[in-house]
Enzyme design. Structure first.
Site, PDB file in Angstrom:
ATOM      1  N   ASP B  34       8.362  -3.912  25.058  1.00  0.00           N
ATOM      2  CA  ASP B  34       8.157  -4.249  24.000  1.00  0.00           C
ATOM      3  C   ASP B  34       9.587  -3.806  22.846  1.00  0.00           C
ATOM      4  OD1 ASP B  34       5.183  -3.724  23.053  1.00  0.00           O
ATOM      5  OD2 ASP B  34       5.361  -2.047  22.239  1.00  0.00           O
ATOM      6  N   LYS B  55       7.610  -6.364  20.279  1.00  0.00           N
ATOM      7  CA  LYS B  55       6.503  -5.836  19.278  1.00  0.00           C
ATOM      8  C   LYS B  55       7.060  -4.806  18.892  1.00  0.00           C
ATOM      9  CE  LYS B  55       2.016  -5.464  19.212  1.00  0.00           C
ATOM     10  NZ  LYS B  55       1.368  -3.528  19.014  1.00  0.00           N
ATOM     11  N   MET B 163       6.596   5.758  10.824  1.00  0.00           N
ATOM     12  CA  MET B 163       6.672   4.294  10.357  1.00  0.00           C
ATOM     13  C   MET B 163       7.314   4.613   8.908  1.00  0.00           C
ATOM     14  SD  MET B 163       4.808   1.533  12.751  1.00  0.00           S
ATOM     15  CE  MET B 163       2.957   2.602  12.993  1.00  0.00           C
TER      16      MET B 163
END
Lengths: 254, 254
Positions: B34, B55, B163
């Site tokens: 990632d 990602k 997030m």
């Protein structure tokens, strides 16, 4: 005046500690270790004085105030004291009380996080705690409170209960009362993070019966979306299939 | 046919990976990484082919089905493929889809857990997620669902949102609507696990204003019991005191 480094050892064998945690052990003059941490971790601090404070979850054999006092006493004499805790220090680890004891004595602290048992259990069982579309939230809780009252709710898509091994029958009753259907998948994982971890797949209605095979092992109970098998019909070499109610020894290094 | 090892790299600098994860990197022929993982981890697998799958949380720049296909393709040619994920693979990591892709292709898997951002944030801020008497349960969730709908509830004593950095104003409104009082403590922690992590102490009512200083950094939002200061009145060298609305750079190795 020394400093205290709280280090999460992870829930399993010594290789689940972080590199940062291992390096802090290498700097330690004194290590105060929980009974639940792997003795093999001593290899990373052969230079240190190791003090076993004997803490085993809620069955603490050393009083918390004694641990607090030991921390302060050693930090006044040594440069680096490592307080080694099973799992992660910030979750169910009584970190608050130990940070407060250090703060009151003017001792600087650092906290090094660790892998918590819920994550090691999910890894061993290969059951992701979050699932696309159906598993967005995860709750972590102890089944047993300090007052020895058993609590269970239905608030998150996936709920994980720590230290519930001795009371699976009572836990299943509380979960049913909280609104979880009897057909809710439950994943039982004992000795998370160790070779030879034990895994059982159950339905909530059968949870009490599932205790056989897990007795005497630290057990994580995962309920809901994150406990479901990835492939209900097809078998796969990567997802062990276990008969309901029967614990299967799994090798996390398969 | 090779095998795939999913490894949680932790949320921060390379030294938050576990020893087990580091050793699997040392065995890897191929590493699919990632974008959120520390490039310094490459030092643990200099022998491997590194593939950046780019990602970044919900802003994935490589399609999930492409990652699934890459995993299978490489596992058919190499002995050991490590799939390196930020944080822990079982939490908000799309692990389910990748395990299913491997299972469908008959590829054996292992999952090595990692430190998740909520735990690194709690460690950096020195705010234990569980508190004696008042903080027994912890909920982990993403503020943003796949459908881009913002969700917030009041179910656990401590709630952690991943997030959420770009939408603190909306999150605060949802939390208030869910019943959290305006005076609820909120801890904002950006760049958890990295030197120079940013920490702000806020009240829920002031959360929108607290975004300044955290813009552009991955931010963990902790709400409720686990966000409270340990010592509301006394200052302490181990618990940084921050003016509301002002982010303070903290050194986790203090």
């Amino acid at each position: 005046m020394g400093r205290v480094v709280f280090v999460g050892a992870g829930p399993g064998s010594a290789d689940l500690i972080t590199l940062r945690g291992m390096r802090r052990l290498g700097d330690a003059d004194v290590v105060l270790a929980d009974a639940l941490t792997d003795p093999a971790l001593r290899a990373y601090a052969p230079q240190a004085l190791w003090v076993d404070v004997g803490k085993r979850g809620y069955g603490a054999s050393v009083d918390q105030s004694t641990i607090d006092a030991l921390l302060v006493e050693h930090a006044r004499k040594a440069a680096v004291v490592v307080r080694l805790k099973g799992g992660d220090p910030s979750l169910f680890g009584r970190l608050e009380e130990e940070l407060l004891a250090c703060a009151a004595a003017g001792i600087a602290c650092e906290v090094v996080p660790g892998v918590t048992a819920a994550l090691a259990a999910a890894a061993d069982a290969q059951r992701p705690l979050t699932r696309r579309g159906v598993g967005r939230s995860v709750s972590l809780a102890t089944a047993m409170t300090r007052e020895r009252a058993l609590k269970a709710l239905r608030t998150a898509d996936t709920e994980v209960y720590y230290m519930a091994g001795k009371q699976l029958a009572a836990l299943s009753q509380r979960l049913l009362a909280a609104g979880w259907p009897p057909s809710t998948p439950v994943s039982l994982l004992s000795d998370a993070g160790w070779p030879g971890a034990l895994h059982s797949d159950l339905l909530l209605a059968d949870l009490a019966a599932g205790a056989a095979g897990h007795t005497g092992h630290p057990t994580v109970v995962t309920v809901g979306a994150g406990a479901a098998r990835l492939l209900p019909t097809a078998s796969s070499p990567s997802v062990p299939e276990v008969a309901p109610g029967r614990a299967l020894a799994i090798d996390p290094r398969l």
